[in-house]
Design a protein around this motif. Structure first.
Motif, PDB file in Angstrom:
ATOM      1  N   TYR A  74       0.871  -1.192   0.000  1.00 16.78           N
ATOM      2  CA  TYR A  74       0.000   0.000   0.000  1.00 16.78           C
ATOM      3  C   TYR A  74       0.899   1.231   0.000  1.00 16.78           C
ATOM      4  O   TYR A  74       1.021   1.946   1.012  1.00 16.78           O
ATOM      5  N   THR A  75       1.555   1.455  -1.109  1.00 14.13           N
ATOM      6  CA  THR A  75       2.566   2.506  -1.232  1.00 14.13           C
ATOM      7  C   THR A  75       2.069   3.862  -0.724  1.00 14.13           C
ATOM      8  O   THR A  75       0.997   4.310  -1.143  1.00 14.13           O
ATOM      9  N   GLY A  76       2.838   4.427   0.156  1.00 12.68           N
ATOM     10  CA  GLY A  76       2.515   5.776   0.631  1.00 12.68           C
ATOM     11  C   GLY A  76       1.662   5.824   1.875  1.00 12.68           C
ATOM     12  O   GLY A  76       1.479   6.898   2.450  1.00 12.68           O
ATOM     13  N   GLU A  77       1.131   4.695   2.298  1.00  6.99           N
ATOM     14  CA  GLU A  77       0.235   4.712   3.456  1.00  6.99           C
ATOM     15  C   GLU A  77       0.999   4.488   4.766  1.00  6.99           C
ATOM     16  O   GLU A  77       2.112   3.971   4.777  1.00  6.99           O
ATOM     17  N   VAL A  78       0.360   4.850   5.883  1.00  6.93           N
ATOM     18  CA  VAL A  78       0.938   4.641   7.211  1.00  6.93           C
ATOM     19  C   VAL A  78      -0.123   3.967   8.082  1.00  6.93           C
ATOM     20  O   VAL A  78      -1.280   4.397   8.103  1.00  6.93           O
ATOM     21  N   SER A  79       0.269   2.893   8.770  1.00  5.91           N
ATOM     22  CA  SER A  79      -0.722   2.119   9.525  1.00  5.91           C
ATOM     23  C   SER A  79      -0.802   2.563  10.992  1.00  5.91           C
ATOM     24  O   SER A  79       0.100   3.227  11.517  1.00  5.91           O
ATOM     25  N   ALA A  80      -1.871   2.118  11.641  1.00  6.65           N
ATOM     26  CA  ALA A  80      -2.089   2.482  13.044  1.00  6.65           C
ATOM     27  C   ALA A  80      -0.979   1.957  13.968  1.00  6.65           C
ATOM     28  O   ALA A  80      -0.486   2.711  14.816  1.00  6.65           O
ATOM     29  N   PRO A  81      -0.528   0.695  13.824  1.00  8.32           N
ATOM     30  CA  PRO A  81       0.569   0.251  14.717  1.00  8.32           C
ATOM     31  C   PRO A  81       1.837   1.084  14.528  1.00  8.32           C
ATOM     32  O   PRO A  81       2.570   1.326  15.499  1.00  8.32           O
ATOM     33  N   LEU A  82       2.091   1.533  13.296  1.00  7.49           N
ATOM     34  CA  LEU A  82       3.294   2.356  13.069  1.00  7.49           C
ATOM     35  C   LEU A  82       3.144   3.734  13.720  1.00  7.49           C
ATOM     36  O   LEU A  82       4.113   4.290  14.252  1.00  7.49           O
ATOM     37  N   LEU A  83       1.949   4.281  13.689  1.00 10.18           N
ATOM     38  CA  LEU A  83       1.716   5.573  14.351  1.00 10.18           C
ATOM     39  C   LEU A  83       1.916   5.437  15.856  1.00 10.18           C
ATOM     40  O   LEU A  83       2.518   6.277  16.508  1.00 10.18           O
ATOM     41  N   LYS A  84       1.401   4.332  16.365  1.00  8.93           N
ATOM     42  CA  LYS A  84       1.552   4.048  17.804  1.00  8.93           C
ATOM     43  C   LYS A  84       3.038   3.957  18.148  1.00  8.93           C
ATOM     44  O   LYS A  84       3.505   4.544  19.128  1.00  8.93           O
ATOM     45  N   GLU A  85       3.762   3.216  17.331  1.00 12.62           N
ATOM     46  CA  GLU A  85       5.200   3.040  17.579  1.00 12.62           C
ATOM     47  C   GLU A  85       5.940   4.388  17.563  1.00 12.62           C
ATOM     48  O   GLU A  85       6.867   4.627  18.333  1.00 12.62           O
ATOM     49  N   ALA A  86       5.485   5.293  16.680  1.00 15.64           N
ATOM     50  CA  ALA A  86       6.139   6.605  16.568  1.00 15.64           C
ATOM     51  C   ALA A  86       5.805   7.518  17.750  1.00 15.64           C
ATOM     52  O   ALA A  86       6.430   8.563  17.926  1.00 15.64           O
ATOM     53  N   GLY A  87       4.774   7.145  18.533  1.00 15.44           N
ATOM     54  CA  GLY A  87       4.456   7.946  19.716  1.00 15.44           C
ATOM     55  C   GLY A  87       3.086   8.604  19.684  1.00 15.44           C
ATOM     56  O   GLY A  87       2.733   9.358  20.590  1.00 15.44           O
ATOM     57  N   ALA A  88       2.290   8.312  18.640  1.00 17.92           N
ATOM     58  CA  ALA A  88       0.944   8.895  18.584  1.00 17.92           C
ATOM     59  C   ALA A  88       0.005   8.127  19.512  1.00 17.92           C
ATOM     60  O   ALA A  88       0.143   6.913  19.690  1.00 17.92           O
TER      61      ALA A  88
END
Ligand code: PEP
Length: 256
Positions: A74-88
């Motif tokens: 899914y080129t260009g997308e960002v998932s919820a677990p990755l946002l969580k990992e980044a600190g969101a």
């Protein structure tokens, strides 16, 4: 119990450096505020650095969008677990700009909200009518459909984790704030829809923010309305001083 919540949506603004500078100021200016949940939503690339600066504070970080799949082609997308990992800890979903420019639909709002909940992020789900829809007397119909589609299939427990934002599109970035009465009328309608769908206990627990040209000098009168639990702030959240003043001026009512 509904604790006021003020979130700043920075949209496509601020470099990483500028974002760090802004939250460094905010951290100082809001150190003493305890009665309000505070969230800032920078661009994806600044989330981790902003979260780092805010790590010892009560100010939380949110993303402005999310994709519903966890990973894959899914080129260009960002998932919820990755946002969580980044600190969101929060994520704005279904903002009118995404509905207008990026073809967001009730169905995609629904999938994104589900993905956010699964990852432990708090979704801020946006609804709101266009000026033409308001003038045609369709405000409740439009907002009702957005709620029905966006929240279809969610349980009472899910709903308690969700924040809603009523953002009349004609008031976003235009300087034309809805009157407290106009906003309250729609907030009360939203709470009624929640009561019908999930019962009174859930409806009383869900926080509903108002968004649309909120400024330090109009937040208090909005917050005095019984169904307005906070604000989603665009333009006035970009400058630390004005966002901090909005947060401070929002403390006109305590937990409801
Ligand atoms: C928004 O983008 O959600 C918003 C409410 O913007 P503004 O405060 O600038 O109207």
């Amino acid at each position: 119990m509904r604790r006021p919540i003020i979130a700043g949506n920075w949209k496509l603004n601020k470099s990483i450096r500028e974002a760090i500078d802004t939250v460094t100021l905010l951290k100082r200016q809001l150190a003493d505020v305890q009665a309000v949940d505070i969230v800032v939503c920078p661009v994806y690339t600044a989330i981790a650095d902003v979260a780092e600066v805010l790590s010892e504070t009560a100010i939380k970080v949110g993303a402005q969008d999310v994709y519903w799949e966890d990973k894959g082609a899914y080129t260009g997308e960002v998932s919820a677990p990755l946002l969580k990992e980044a600190g969101a800890q929060y994520v704005v979903i279904g903002h009118s700009e995404r509905r207008q420019f990026f073809h967001e639909t009730h169905e995609t709002v629904n999938k994104k909200t589900r993905a956010a909940l699964k990852a432990g992020l708090t979704p801020i789900v946006c609804v709101g009518e266009l000026l033409s829809e308001r003038e045609a007397g369709r405000t409740f119909g439009v907002v009702g459909e957005q709620l029905k589609g966006g929240l279809a299939g969610f349980t009472a427990d899910d709903l308690k984790q969700i924040v809603l934002a009523y953002e009349p599109v004609w008031a976003i970035g235009t300087g034309k704030v809805a009157t407290p009465q106009q906003a309250q009328e729609v907030h009360a309608f939203i709470r009624k829809q929640l009561t019908e769908g999930w019962g009174a206990e859930v409806a009383q627990a869900v926080r509903i923010q108002y968004g649309g040209s909120v400024k330090p000098d109009n937040i208090a009168e909005l917050m005095r309305e019984p169904d307005i639990d906070g604000a989603l702030v665009g333009g006035a959240s970009l400058e630390a001083g004005s966002f901090a003043d909005i947060v401070k001026n929002a403390v006109v009512v305590g937990v409801r």
